[in-house]
Design a protein around this motif. Structure first.
Motif, short mmCIF file in Angstrom:
data_model
loop_
_atom_site.label_atom_id
_atom_site.label_comp_id
_atom_site.label_asym_id
_atom_site.label_seq_id
_atom_site.Cartn_x
_atom_site.Cartn_y
_atom_site.Cartn_z
N ARG A 1 49.43 40.06 46.78
CA ARG A 1 48.97 39.28 48.02
C ARG A 1 50.13 38.09 48.42
O ARG A 1 50.93 37.65 47.46
CB ARG A 1 47.69 38.46 47.75
CG ARG A 1 46.76 39.42 47.34
CD ARG A 1 45.50 38.53 47.39
NE ARG A 1 44.98 38.08 46.21
CZ ARG A 1 43.55 37.45 46.01
NH1 ARG A 1 42.84 37.49 46.75
NH2 ARG A 1 43.52 36.91 44.71
N MET B 1 35.19 42.97 34.51
CA MET B 1 34.65 41.60 34.96
C MET B 1 33.86 41.06 34.22
O MET B 1 33.61 39.68 33.81
CB MET B 1 34.57 41.66 36.49
CG MET B 1 33.96 40.15 37.20
SD MET B 1 35.29 38.89 36.64
CE MET B 1 36.67 39.40 37.38
N TYR C 1 35.37 39.38 31.48
CA TYR C 1 36.08 37.98 31.82
C TYR C 1 34.95 36.81 32.25
O TYR C 1 35.33 35.56 31.85
CB TYR C 1 36.75 38.45 33.17
CG TYR C 1 37.44 37.12 33.48
CD1 TYR C 1 38.33 36.42 33.16
CD2 TYR C 1 36.98 36.41 34.73
CE1 TYR C 1 38.95 35.11 33.44
CE2 TYR C 1 37.38 35.21 35.36
CZ TYR C 1 38.26 34.61 34.54
OH TYR C 1 38.85 33.38 35.29
N GLU D 1 33.93 35.17 29.16
CA GLU D 1 34.89 34.12 28.48
C GLU D 1 35.25 33.34 29.39
O GLU D 1 35.46 32.11 28.76
CB GLU D 1 36.20 35.30 28.45
CG GLU D 1 37.45 34.38 27.94
CD GLU D 1 38.78 35.38 28.27
OE1 GLU D 1 38.34 36.55 28.55
OE2 GLU D 1 39.78 34.80 27.83
N ALA D 2 35.10 33.30 30.68
CA ALA D 2 35.50 32.02 31.45
C ALA D 2 34.16 31.07 31.83
O ALA D 2 34.41 30.38 32.67
CB ALA D 2 36.15 32.47 32.94
N LEU E 1 39.99 41.06 45.72
CA LEU E 1 41.27 40.87 45.37
C LEU E 1 42.59 41.48 46.19
O LEU E 1 43.50 41.18 46.16
CB LEU E 1 41.45 41.17 44.01
CG LEU E 1 40.73 40.23 42.83
CD1 LEU E 1 40.48 41.05 41.78
CD2 LEU E 1 41.55 39.12 42.61
N ARG F 1 45.24 33.20 50.23
CA ARG F 1 45.80 34.34 49.88
C ARG F 1 46.08 35.56 51.03
O ARG F 1 45.03 35.58 51.69
CB ARG F 1 45.43 34.96 48.75
CG ARG F 1 45.14 33.95 47.49
CD ARG F 1 46.81 34.14 46.78
NE ARG F 1 46.79 32.73 46.12
CZ ARG F 1 47.92 32.53 45.35
NH1 ARG F 1 48.71 33.64 45.10
NH2 ARG F 1 48.10 31.38 44.78
N ARG G 1 47.89 43.44 43.55
CA ARG G 1 47.62 42.88 42.40
C ARG G 1 46.15 42.17 42.11
O ARG G 1 45.47 41.90 43.18
CB ARG G 1 48.55 41.74 42.36
CG ARG G 1 48.39 40.87 41.05
CD ARG G 1 49.48 39.84 41.04
NE ARG G 1 49.13 38.82 40.19
CZ ARG G 1 50.09 37.73 39.87
NH1 ARG G 1 51.32 37.73 40.34
NH2 ARG G 1 49.70 36.91 39.01
N ASP G 2 45.75 42.49 40.92
CA ASP G 2 44.19 42.17 40.70
C ASP G 2 44.24 40.90 39.57
O ASP G 2 45.25 40.63 38.95
CB ASP G 2 43.40 43.28 40.26
CG ASP G 2 43.66 43.68 38.52
OD1 ASP G 2 44.62 43.38 38.34
OD2 ASP G 2 42.63 44.48 38.15
N TYR G 3 43.00 40.55 39.11
CA TYR G 3 43.06 39.33 38.15
C TYR G 3 43.59 39.74 36.77
O TYR G 3 43.97 38.92 36.14
CB TYR G 3 41.48 39.26 38.12
CG TYR G 3 40.52 40.35 37.61
CD1 TYR G 3 39.91 41.32 38.48
CD2 TYR G 3 40.36 40.35 36.22
CE1 TYR G 3 39.13 41.92 37.87
CE2 TYR G 3 39.57 41.24 35.74
CZ TYR G 3 39.07 41.97 36.42
OH TYR G 3 38.45 42.94 36.16
N ALA H 1 46.61 38.38 35.22
CA ALA H 1 46.76 36.87 34.75
C ALA H 1 46.80 36.89 33.18
O ALA H 1 47.31 36.09 32.62
CB ALA H 1 45.34 36.28 35.00
N HIS H 2 46.60 38.20 32.47
CA HIS H 2 46.71 38.39 31.26
C HIS H 2 48.28 38.47 30.73
O HIS H 2 48.79 38.58 29.80
CB HIS H 2 45.93 39.34 30.44
CG HIS H 2 44.66 39.13 30.92
ND1 HIS H 2 43.68 38.29 29.65
CD2 HIS H 2 43.62 39.19 31.90
CE1 HIS H 2 42.65 38.18 30.36
NE2 HIS H 2 42.48 38.54 31.46
#
Lengths: 406, 406
Positions: free
Chosen positions: B200, B273, B276, B279-280, B297, B332, B398-400, B403-404
């Motif tokens: 993006r 997800m 995630y 976790e978040a 995304l 984005r 790109r996807d989330y 981030a890792h």
């Protein structure tokens, strides 16, 4: 007013005029004695002075203890069939610091440019001492007062009156009156005397949004993780339209329309808003644009965002997706809204539009408005005209001009 | 792939397998030489090492000067009729500080638990050194490469690539290629190899509201003076609905719909997800709720408020009416949106809805997306399968999960 009463007043005014030098000297002497509530300094001395002075006038006077500083309470009894007027004031003053900014010492009042300069003269010793002297003069000249008078002088006004509500509840019987007069402000900024019939109330609250346990990166989680700032933006936008209409159901339902008397009083008020706007750098008034100036301040509630904070606020940009945000708001209440009613309406609105946002109610103060159709209005106006020779302005509720005094 | 080519590849893999200890030793030796762009340390040494190594393979290699650190540029010529592949990497690394957090010294790479620990091994020395070794092995075993190869190794990636755009413009002729491969990421968090076809873009901006020259008191000016925070709240609310629809006219017009190939690739992606979200601390996905996860995304622009600040933010309440507020936002961009197009749409929206709010455009980056229907896709996939024995995942954008890695 009968001829006898008018003639009596003339005698009283003549008596007062003959003693103006003496009265100013006694006021200055009173103002030499500080009672600084925030510093617990001089309270017993000044409250004691007042009790002695009021007892000397023949009033039943005492310093009534509270959980804080004592209330000076005095009563003159004209007779149970006579009306009762309660005069409120406060004998405490603000701390005088910083001392270096005083041109003359704060507790050595000095006459300069036709004014007396000293701590407490304008807030509130000048006002209530004038009332005490007026009672004295009336008693000396006529031998009696034409009504029951209760004098209540607080010792904690400058620290937020923490005990007056309890005091009023406890001593309601001793405080019952037909009219309460608070002489604790200034003139209107136009220079005219001012009678204020009400003040807006206030209800403050916070809205707290949390959409996750931590902030995320907008490139990784934009479109996935809910944004706490967006949540508050949309909730707030649901509470008031861009056109200025508050859309919280039921909030404004109790609002009373202005009476003809109130409208007439407003029509007499000078509109100095153009000068204020220039001074404050305003290019427009707040929405709604077609609302008359004084209606904004007296007859409609307001919803102010006092602050909204969430996410990055430093220099440049940061691609953060905020997980928490807080808005602080206050609502100004006009009669007959109540703090409880408003709190319920806001709570229900948040529950309906954003049930995951935390609504945190905070402090509140009820609005007040004395009817301008009260028979006491004519008495008050006449008193001002008799004493000052000029018609007072009258505000149904406080307006922006008070900002210049408080 | 013909039998001869397949057999050749087998020979090359056998050659590589026989030399794995040697290759690891050479990689570790390479990683002992830091080129820290932010500290201007070791740049000449490492770029010189690379030029020597690539020239030793028979490539035409040089360290091309820029206004900053040099680009290492090398070319293998198979013939003008052959396709050209450009491999991008970077030889600079991040500063190693704080040193006390390293279990083994950052520039003395150490093998532990089957991994090599040292600065730059995973970003990006491991990747481009593997490519160089592959070129070497291919040349040794077969005497030639089956295509033209351009190797571009940057020395300023870790400080934001300040000169690469100029470099590409200036040397466009030397960089012309049929396929550009950037090996500067990690695997998918599932552990599978990953081919990423796009990222993006982003456009950042600020919105600044000022409604007067100073803050006011909500009790005096509530309903009279416009509130800067309200102004931003209403402007922002006009840009995106609570249901998640961006309402800036024209913004999403250029967006391409996902192709069948992209849809098929997405269908293969694991949806982690739920893990995630747990976790978040998320209880829901962002609006719109019915949008499939990967569509969020890859195929829709986002409008993120990075931060919004105005008025009081301290403890308790304060009856302030804020005269200024600032919102920082990013959008984005997905293909075929452009930074210029988005900037124009936002500027026009602000001009229309809140002409007195200042729109301050900031940095931007164009989105990119390589067509998954390109004939090179099969080549790339086959290369991964041949080298790693496993089908790669493919992301249209790109996807989330990235981030890792970043």
């Amino acid at each position: 007013m009968g001829n006898t009463a008018a003639s009596m007043l003339d005698d009283i005014f003549a008596y007062i005029d003959a003693r103006s030098e003496n009265y100013i000297r006694r006021l200055i002497d009173y103002a030499r004695h500080p009672a600084i509530s925030a510093q617990n300094r001089g309270i017993a001395e000044v409250s004691g002075m007042l009790v002695d002075m009021l007892a000397g006038l023949g009033m039943v006077a005492e310093a009534v203890p509270t959980a804080g500083h004592p209330m000076v309470l005095a009563r003159y009894e004209a007779g149970p069939e006579m009306p009762t007027i309660l005069l409120y004031g406060h004998y405490d003053v603000q701390p005088p610091e910083p001392l270096e900014l005083w041109k003359s010492p704060p507790f050595e009042p000095t006459i300069r440019d036709g004014r007396i300069w000293g701590r407490g003269l304008g807030d509130n010793k000048g006002q209530h001492f004038a009332q005490i002297l007026a009672i004295e003069a009336h008693l000396v000249v006529s031998g009696r007062l034409p009504c029951n008078v209760i004098l209540l002088l607080e010792g904690e006004e400058e620290i937020g009156s923490p005990h007056i509500a309890d005091f009023v509840r406890t001593h309601a019987d001793r405080l019952r009156a037909d009219l309460v007069v608070t002489a604790d402000g200034g003139r209107h900024q136009s220079g005219l005397p001012l009678i204020l019939y009400g003040v807006r109330g206030v209800f403050s609250f916070e809205l707290r949004a949390r959409t996750g346990s931590r902030d995320a990166h907008s490139g990784n989680y934009g479109g996935v993780m809910p944004n706490a700032v967006w949540k508050l933006v949309h909730l707030l936008a649901s509470m008031k339209t861009p056109a200025g209409e508050i859309t919280i159901a039921g909030l404004a339902d109790p609002v009373r329309a202005a009476t003809a008397t109130e409208r007439a009083a407003i029509a007499r008020l000078p509109d100095d808003m153009p000068a204020y706007m220039k001074e404050a750098g305003l290019t427009e008034l707040d929405a709604p644009r077609d609302r008359p100036l004084f209606d904004r301040l007296m007859f409609h509630p307001t919803l102010t965002i006092n602050g909204l904070h969430g996410g990055y606020g430093g220099p440049g940009s940061k691609t953060v997706l905020p997980s928490e945000a807080v808005a602080k708001c206050d609502i100004r209440l006009v009669e007959a809204m109540t703090v409880e009613q408003v709190r319920t309406c806001v709570a229900e609105h948040v529950k309906k539009f954003a049930p995951d946002v935390e609504f945190v109610p905070q402090g509140g103060m009820q609005p007040s408005r004395t009817s301008m159709d009260s028979p006491w209005r004519a008495v008050l106006r006449e008193a001002v005209v008799q004493a000052q020779g000029i018609e007072p302005l009258e505000l149904p509720s406080r307006d922006y001009s008070r900002a210049h005094f408080l």
